[in-house]
Design an enzyme around this catalytic site. Structure first.
Site, PDB file in Angstrom:
ATOM      1  CD  GLU A   1       1.766  -6.648   8.606  1.00 55.20           C
ATOM      2  OE1 GLU A   1       1.251  -5.512   8.751  1.00 55.20           O
ATOM      3  OE2 GLU A   1       1.193  -7.683   8.958  1.00 55.20           O
TER       4      GLU A   1
ATOM      5  CE  LYS B   1      -1.644  -1.337   4.117  1.00 51.54           C
ATOM      6  NZ  LYS B   1      -0.656  -2.325   4.615  1.00 51.54           N
TER       7      LYS B   1
ATOM      8  CG  HIS C   1       1.095  -1.247  12.134  1.00 54.61           C
ATOM      9  ND1 HIS C   1       1.710  -0.069  12.493  1.00 54.61           N
ATOM     10  CD2 HIS C   1       1.358  -1.420  10.817  1.00 54.61           C
ATOM     11  CE1 HIS C   1       2.307   0.451  11.421  1.00 54.61           C
ATOM     12  NE2 HIS C   1       2.115  -0.339  10.395  1.00 54.61           N
TER      13      HIS C   1
HETATM   14  N1  PLP Z   1       0.845  -3.106   7.880  1.00 53.72           N
HETATM   15  C1  PLP Z   1      -0.369  -2.582   8.009  1.00 53.72           C
HETATM   16  C2  PLP Z   1      -1.485  -3.483   8.397  1.00 53.72           C
HETATM   17  C3  PLP Z   1      -0.590  -1.219   7.799  1.00 53.72           C
HETATM   18  O1  PLP Z   1      -1.818  -0.706   7.934  1.00 53.72           O
HETATM   19  C4  PLP Z   1       0.501  -0.398   7.428  1.00 53.72           C
HETATM   20  C5  PLP Z   1       0.326   1.033   7.198  1.00 53.72           C
HETATM   21  O2  PLP Z   1      -0.732   1.598   7.273  1.00 53.72           O
HETATM   22  C6  PLP Z   1       1.757  -1.001   7.262  1.00 53.72           C
HETATM   23  C7  PLP Z   1       1.903  -2.339   7.516  1.00 53.72           C
HETATM   24  C8  PLP Z   1       2.953  -0.214   6.851  1.00 53.72           C
HETATM   25  O3  PLP Z   1       3.310   0.691   7.814  1.00 53.72           O
HETATM   26  P1  PLP Z   1       4.640   1.543   7.650  1.00 53.72           P
HETATM   27  O4  PLP Z   1       4.614   2.170   6.310  1.00 53.72           O
HETATM   28  O5  PLP Z   1       4.583   2.536   8.746  1.00 53.72           O
HETATM   29  O6  PLP Z   1       5.792   0.606   7.818  1.00 53.72           O
END
Ligand code: PLP
Length: 474
Positions: free
Chosen positions: A278, A72, A201
């Protein structure tokens, strides 16, 4: 005359190559090339080497934690292809993201469907394609999964309850509170579902490393409850939140130290628990810069740029155009990307940006920077100090890789910026050893080569040489 990139907010700082290797030359040479073609479009430059270095650093500092890139954050095909080739796993939040990763022939076992609230048809799609690892944090989700994919391997997402500073809070929307963990696990047991792990998270862009320590401790508590109920627990997922740019309040090194210590204490290596994460912004934030053209400019009295322009019904009116001799001029600059485009991160990601300009004049003026749409909300910087710029000149924004291009719109018919990719020849050979090294014969040393992504973005080929030091993707 040769200009240097000047940071807007400090007193005329020239960015050194050591800090941001060759980025100013890359931006300048791209500008020259675009202007020669009569183009004034905004553009990204992606340094593929920066992403590769981040992967190496992750593996060095967090050897026990397998990264599953959060798609994402930046769905760019070259990013994804690079991470596929480097053997990462992927955190997908939807059918579309799963499909994007599967198109790269990635095994479904390298995907976690990490969205605790999934659309029914997406769960069916995951089941059909063998993506069986997925998160949940509520009873309705368990009932849905029982109905659509009863053999799925489930990961309970818990809510980290220690309050810490983060750029983007996620706990307001997701995560099972510790008080509800037992009840939710009992429901999973009643439905005869297969819970295999715990995830959390800590919040995106975490600003305090201790967040990871407390969350791992909480994960251990939930793990024990699940084990006592008879679930065969094998996986810990420490989520995302790792910062991706140098200016972050906490470094990746600090987080790695704290996380490793917590893992050693609560999930020691002998326990043979599989640990994944993640990370999103960590891999991509610093790899991308955005360069925008100044499409319009307005001179205003300083008090207007200082803030009065934002007061509805201000007695002075919005734009006091006539300056008295005591007024220092200030400027409003309008760029060809804004809040509805790549700078959506200012709203959705609570990001802060720091523009640089191709102008090393020591004389700075109060300025504001705006996007191209007709909406007054479309303001990139309400106030900053910049040398005086002219229409047609360019502004450059580093650290624009996370949650920017993936969520931009074409509101008002404004186009999305093209992206050009940079990679040294050495790295290129490492990444694509199987490809015909056409570029080698004409390549000068290890000077970073600019590569333009066309239709084949993400495949890195075929490659044409257009200049001694440049590689251009067809
Ligand atoms: N995993 C989940 C479920 C998330 O919602 C997000 C970000 O919204 C991420 C991972 C990635 O987070 P980051 O970009 O802070 O590492």
């Amino acid at each position: 005359m040769k200009h240097h990139l000047t940071a807007a907010t400090s007193a005329v700082k020239v960015i050194q190559d050591a800090v941001m290797p060759n980025i100013s030359e890359m931006v300048e040479s791209k500008i020259v090339e675009l202007e020669a073609k009569g183009s004034d479009e905004a553009f990204f430059i992606c340094d593929v080497g920066d992403i590769v270095n981040k992967v190496s650093k992750w593996r060095e500092l967090l050897p026990r934690v397998a990264p599953f890139y959060a798609v994402k954050c930046n769905t760019d095909e070259t990013v994804v292809k690079t991470l596929v080739d480097l053997g990462l796993g992927f955190d997908c939040a939807s059918k579309g993201e799963i499909a994007q990763i599967l198109r790269h022939d990635v095994s479904p076992s390298r995907i976690i469907y990490a969205n605790p609230c999934k659309q029914r048809s997406f769960v069916k799609y995951a089941a059909k394609h063998g993506v069986d690892l997925m998160t949940f944090d509520n009873e309705a989700e368990l009932v849905k999964i029982k109905d659509l994919f009863p053999s799925a391997r489930l990961v309970l997402r818990i809510l980290p309850t220690t309050q810490v500073q983060v750029q983007c809070e996620l706990g307001n929307k997701f995560g099972c509170h510790p008080d509800n963990v037992l009840q939710l696990l009992l429901k999973a047991q009643e439905l005869d579902l297969n819970v295999v792990g715990i995830s959390f998270h800590v919040g995106s862009g975490v600003e305090e490393a201790k967040a990871f320590y407390h969350a791992v401790r909480q994960a251990r508590d939930a793990w024990e409850l699940a084990t006592e109920l008879g679930f065969d627990m094998t996986l810990l997922d420490v989520g995302g939140g790792f910062p991706g740019q140098k200016s972050a309040p906490v470094t990746f090194e600090e987080i790695a130290d704290v996380l490793n210590a917590a893992l050693d204490l609560y999930f020691p290596e002998e326990s043979e628990v599989e640990v994944i994460a993640e990370p999103g912004r960590y891999f991509v934030a610093s790899a991308f810069s955005l360069t925008c053209n100044i499409i319009a400019k307005r001179s205003v009295a300083r008090d207007v740029a200082d803030g009065n322009a934002f007061e509805v019904g201000s007695p002075d009116g919005y734009h006091k155009q006539v300056l008295t001799k005591n007024d220092e001029p200030s400027f409003m600059y309008y760029l060809n990307d804004g809040l509805y485009g790549s700078f959506n991160s200012l709203m959705y990601d609570h990001a802060k940006v720091d523009p640089c300009v191709l102008n090393d004049s020591p004389c700075l003026f109060t300025s504001s920077v705006w996007g191209p749409t007709c909406d007054g909300l479309d303001c990139i910087m309400k106030e900053c100090r910049l040398p005086e710029m002219e229409v047609g000149q360019w502004m450059f924004f580093p650290d624009m890789g996370a949650y920017t291009m993936c969520a931009g719109s074409t509101f008002n018919g404004m186009p999305r910026p093209a992206c050009f990719y940079v990679c040294t020849a050495k790295l290129w050979r490492e990444l694509r050893p199987e490809e015909e090294p056409v570029q080698e014969k004409r390549h000068c040393g290890e000077f970073p080569a600019l590569m333009q992504a066309g239709q084949n973005a993400g495949t890195f080929g075929p490659i044409n040489c257009c200049a001694d030091e440049e590689l251009v993707l067809a």
